[in-house]
Motif scaffolding. Structure first.
Motif, PDB file in Angstrom:
ATOM      1  N   ASP A   1      -5.292   2.198   8.395  1.00 51.63           N
ATOM      2  CA  ASP A   1      -5.935   1.003   8.925  1.00 51.63           C
ATOM      3  C   ASP A   1      -7.341   0.790   8.383  1.00 51.63           C
ATOM      4  O   ASP A   1      -7.842  -0.318   8.365  1.00 51.63           O
ATOM      5  CB  ASP A   1      -5.995   1.058  10.452  1.00 51.63           C
ATOM      6  CG  ASP A   1      -4.616   0.953  11.071  1.00 51.63           C
ATOM      7  OD1 ASP A   1      -3.716   0.383  10.420  1.00 51.63           O
ATOM      8  OD2 ASP A   1      -4.434   1.448  12.200  1.00 51.63           O
TER       9      ASP A   1
ATOM     10  N   TYR B   1      -8.439   1.734   5.229  1.00 53.72           N
ATOM     11  CA  TYR B   1      -8.537   1.580   3.776  1.00 53.72           C
ATOM     12  C   TYR B   1      -7.284   0.895   3.251  1.00 53.72           C
ATOM     13  O   TYR B   1      -6.182   1.361   3.472  1.00 53.72           O
ATOM     14  CB  TYR B   1      -8.704   2.957   3.115  1.00 53.72           C
ATOM     15  CG  TYR B   1      -8.840   2.881   1.618  1.00 53.72           C
ATOM     16  CD1 TYR B   1      -9.989   2.372   1.044  1.00 53.72           C
ATOM     17  CD2 TYR B   1      -7.806   3.304   0.793  1.00 53.72           C
ATOM     18  CE1 TYR B   1     -10.114   2.299  -0.331  1.00 53.72           C
ATOM     19  CE2 TYR B   1      -7.929   3.232  -0.587  1.00 53.72           C
ATOM     20  CZ  TYR B   1      -9.087   2.727  -1.136  1.00 53.72           C
ATOM     21  OH  TYR B   1      -9.209   2.642  -2.492  1.00 53.72           O
ATOM     22  N   ASP B   2      -7.460  -0.201   2.585  1.00 54.08           N
ATOM     23  CA  ASP B   2      -6.350  -0.956   2.014  1.00 54.08           C
ATOM     24  C   ASP B   2      -6.198  -0.543   0.557  1.00 54.08           C
ATOM     25  O   ASP B   2      -7.036  -0.871  -0.274  1.00 54.08           O
ATOM     26  CB  ASP B   2      -6.645  -2.451   2.121  1.00 54.08           C
ATOM     27  CG  ASP B   2      -5.518  -3.306   1.589  1.00 54.08           C
ATOM     28  OD1 ASP B   2      -4.504  -2.757   1.123  1.00 54.08           O
ATOM     29  OD2 ASP B   2      -5.648  -4.538   1.641  1.00 54.08           O
ATOM     30  N   ASP B   3      -5.137   0.198   0.248  1.00 58.91           N
ATOM     31  CA  ASP B   3      -4.980   0.687  -1.118  1.00 58.91           C
ATOM     32  C   ASP B   3      -3.943  -0.094  -1.921  1.00 58.91           C
ATOM     33  O   ASP B   3      -3.335   0.433  -2.829  1.00 58.91           O
ATOM     34  CB  ASP B   3      -4.692   2.191  -1.142  1.00 58.91           C
ATOM     35  CG  ASP B   3      -3.281   2.547  -0.714  1.00 58.91           C
ATOM     36  OD1 ASP B   3      -2.634   1.725  -0.043  1.00 58.91           O
ATOM     37  OD2 ASP B   3      -2.820   3.651  -1.055  1.00 58.91           O
ATOM     38  N   ARG B   4      -3.796  -1.381  -1.604  1.00 61.74           N
ATOM     39  CA  ARG B   4      -2.928  -2.212  -2.435  1.00 61.74           C
ATOM     40  C   ARG B   4      -3.623  -2.472  -3.774  1.00 61.74           C
ATOM     41  O   ARG B   4      -4.833  -2.309  -3.886  1.00 61.74           O
ATOM     42  CB  ARG B   4      -2.637  -3.535  -1.720  1.00 61.74           C
ATOM     43  CG  ARG B   4      -1.716  -3.344  -0.525  1.00 61.74           C
ATOM     44  CD  ARG B   4      -1.453  -4.631   0.174  1.00 61.74           C
ATOM     45  NE  ARG B   4      -2.595  -4.935   1.038  1.00 61.74           N
ATOM     46  CZ  ARG B   4      -2.604  -5.915   1.916  1.00 61.74           C
ATOM     47  NH1 ARG B   4      -1.563  -6.704   2.062  1.00 61.74           N
ATOM     48  NH2 ARG B   4      -3.662  -6.127   2.662  1.00 61.74           N
TER      49      ARG B   4
ATOM     50  N   GLN C   1      -0.211   4.103   4.678  1.00 57.72           N
ATOM     51  CA  GLN C   1      -0.578   3.228   5.787  1.00 57.72           C
ATOM     52  C   GLN C   1      -1.847   3.778   6.435  1.00 57.72           C
ATOM     53  O   GLN C   1      -1.818   4.787   7.122  1.00 57.72           O
ATOM     54  CB  GLN C   1       0.563   3.146   6.805  1.00 57.72           C
ATOM     55  CG  GLN C   1       1.842   2.604   6.217  1.00 57.72           C
ATOM     56  CD  GLN C   1       1.671   1.223   5.580  1.00 57.72           C
ATOM     57  OE1 GLN C   1       0.999   0.356   6.134  1.00 57.72           O
ATOM     58  NE2 GLN C   1       2.255   1.025   4.418  1.00 57.72           N
TER      59      GLN C   1
ATOM     60  N   ALA D   1       0.851  -1.184   0.000  1.00 54.93           N
ATOM     61  CA  ALA D   1       0.000   0.000   0.000  1.00 54.93           C
ATOM     62  C   ALA D   1       0.891   1.239   0.000  1.00 54.93           C
ATOM     63  O   ALA D   1       1.953   1.249   0.616  1.00 54.93           O
ATOM     64  CB  ALA D   1      -0.913  -0.010   1.220  1.00 54.93           C
TER      65      ALA D   1
ATOM     66  N   ARG E   1      -5.675  -4.059  -6.637  1.00 58.26           N
ATOM     67  CA  ARG E   1      -6.778  -5.019  -6.584  1.00 58.26           C
ATOM     68  C   ARG E   1      -7.404  -5.121  -7.964  1.00 58.26           C
ATOM     69  O   ARG E   1      -7.334  -4.190  -8.754  1.00 58.26           O
ATOM     70  CB  ARG E   1      -7.799  -4.636  -5.534  1.00 58.26           C
ATOM     71  CG  ARG E   1      -8.421  -3.282  -5.715  1.00 58.26           C
ATOM     72  CD  ARG E   1      -9.170  -2.873  -4.437  1.00 58.26           C
ATOM     73  NE  ARG E   1      -9.674  -1.525  -4.503  1.00 58.26           N
ATOM     74  CZ  ARG E   1      -8.954  -0.434  -4.280  1.00 58.26           C
ATOM     75  NH1 ARG E   1      -7.686  -0.537  -4.008  1.00 58.26           N
ATOM     76  NH2 ARG E   1      -9.499   0.755  -4.355  1.00 58.26           N
TER      77      ARG E   1
ATOM     78  N   ASN F   1      -6.182  -7.645  -1.039  1.00 55.19           N
ATOM     79  CA  ASN F   1      -5.561  -7.821   0.281  1.00 55.19           C
ATOM     80  C   ASN F   1      -4.164  -8.407   0.208  1.00 55.19           C
ATOM     81  O   ASN F   1      -3.768  -9.197   1.067  1.00 55.19           O
ATOM     82  CB  ASN F   1      -6.452  -8.684   1.181  1.00 55.19           C
ATOM     83  CG  ASN F   1      -7.827  -8.100   1.367  1.00 55.19           C
ATOM     84  OD1 ASN F   1      -7.994  -6.889   1.440  1.00 55.19           O
ATOM     85  ND2 ASN F   1      -8.829  -8.953   1.427  1.00 55.19           N
TER      86      ASN F   1
END
Length: 122
Positions: free
Chosen positions: A79, A81-84, A77, A74, A86, A105
């Motif tokens: 907690d 919102y996961d911005d990896r 950082q 990501a 997808r 994820n």
């Protein structure tokens, strides 16, 4: 043969890393030419697309690329919102039928299609 089509969404920095992964392949020996990147990305989301028919023996190559892409961290950082990176890919095998490959994820999850995508197998 296996028909692979799908997309990834990410941010600009992650897109640069995805392009590095794709460009590391020898274009004479792989199906890396199936990757497409819009020349003009806009808003705050970047996109990468893949479409192509590949030999079943080369499917491991594509799976490994998606694993590498899923591991891109990501950019921020947060907690909540996961911005990896997808995305979603539909993989249609001549003998084994269709599967759905989800990049999310930080992992690649392969399973049966959650939707009715079989009209794409025609």
């Amino acid at each position: 043969m296996v028909s692979v089509r799908g997309w990834l969404q990410c941010d600009d920095g992650q897109l640069a890393q995805i392009k590095e992964i794709v460009e590391a392949d020898d274009p004479e020996r792989t199906y890396s030419g199936g990757w497409a990147f819009p020349t003009r990305q806009y808003n705050n989301v970047s996109w990468a697309f893949y479409g192509g028919d590949i030999r079943a023996v080369s499917l491991d190559w594509f799976e490994e690329r998606l694993h590498q892409i899923a591991q891109i961290p990501a950019s921020y950082q947060d907690d909540e919102y996961d911005d990896r990176p997808r995305g979603l890919f539909l993989v249609s095998h001549d003998a084994d039928g269709m599967s759905e490959w989800k990049v999310r994820n930080g992992d690649l999850v392969i399973g049966l299609p959650a939707g009715d995508y079989h009209y794409l197998d025609a």
